[in-house]
Design an enzyme around this catalytic site. Structure first.
Site, mmCIF file in Angstrom:
data_model
loop_
_atom_site.group_PDB
_atom_site.id
_atom_site.type_symbol
_atom_site.label_atom_id
_atom_site.label_comp_id
_atom_site.label_asym_id
_atom_site.label_seq_id
_atom_site.Cartn_x
_atom_site.Cartn_y
_atom_site.Cartn_z
ATOM 1 C CG HIS A 10 -1.884 1.131 1.244
ATOM 2 N ND1 HIS A 10 -2.812 1.322 0.239
ATOM 3 C CD2 HIS A 10 -2.059 2.158 2.123
ATOM 4 C CE1 HIS A 10 -3.522 2.402 0.519
ATOM 5 N NE2 HIS A 10 -3.081 2.927 1.644
ATOM 6 C CG HIS B 108 -3.967 6.360 2.660
ATOM 7 N ND1 HIS B 108 -4.566 5.136 2.774
ATOM 8 C CD2 HIS B 108 -4.345 7.057 3.774
ATOM 9 C CE1 HIS B 108 -5.265 5.072 3.893
ATOM 10 N NE2 HIS B 108 -5.149 6.227 4.518
ATOM 11 C CB CYS C 261 -2.841 3.275 -2.979
ATOM 12 S SG CYS C 261 -1.991 1.674 -2.935
#
Length: 174
Positions: free
Chosen positions: A25, A37, A115
């Site tokens: 991530h 994010h 992301c």
């Protein structure tokens, strides 16, 4: 209690790579212990296999959260490796744009808008995901190897064992 030590203390505008097991991530450090994010509904520390459900999401929300709330107990690092490939945008612009996205819902696609794409676009003005590229290359290589094996097998059959039944019967009677 949240950890407070850094291998490398992040600076505003740094990309944060968080290792979630089978994938990473990504977040953008904006200062004062916060990151921005792009988070599909299943994303979060400790989500484990549930986070893989993000593949099915078509929407995600841009969040501003404390870094430790996003990282949880996962390993993480500052990763600005694309600095060697692209020019970094001015930090004030990166932070202003990141803040403007907070609380917005955005389209999400694990292959074209995840992301990592989100934070690299903020930092460099170029949306890029190395983990997607690596996955595609790995799948492509596996497909090429599989195709190569089938091609070699086909050639071998045609050279060594692909004769017709009629030809084999004719040779038996000679």
């Amino acid at each position: 209690m949240a950890p407070t030590l850094y291998d490398k203390k992040p600076e505003p505008g740094d990309l944060i790579e968080i290792f979630r097991g089978k994938y990473q991530h990504w977040a953008l450090y904006v200062g004062d212990g916060f990151v921005v994010h792009l988070a599909p509904p299943s994303e979060g520390p400790g989500a484990g296999a549930n986070s893989m459900m993000s593949v099915l999401s078509d929407k995600a929300k841009v969040k501003k959260e404390e870094i430790w709330d996003v990282v949880g107990h996962d390993q993480w690092c500052v990763n600005n490796q694309l600095d060697e490939k692209y020019q970094v945008r001015p930090i004030r612009e990166i932070l202003r744009e990141a803040q403007a996205y907070v609380d917005q819902e955005m389209p999400y696609c694990v292959f074209r808008g995840n992301c990592e794409h989100f934070v690299t676009d903020l930092r460099y003005g170029k949306a890029e995901s190395r983990q997607v590229r690596q996955a595609v290359e790995t799948v492509g290589m596996a497909a090429m190897v599989g195709f190569g094996v089938l091609a070699v097998a086909g050639i071998a059959v045609s050279i060594f064992g692909g004769g017709s039944k009629k030809k084999n019967e004719e040779e038996e009677y000679k």
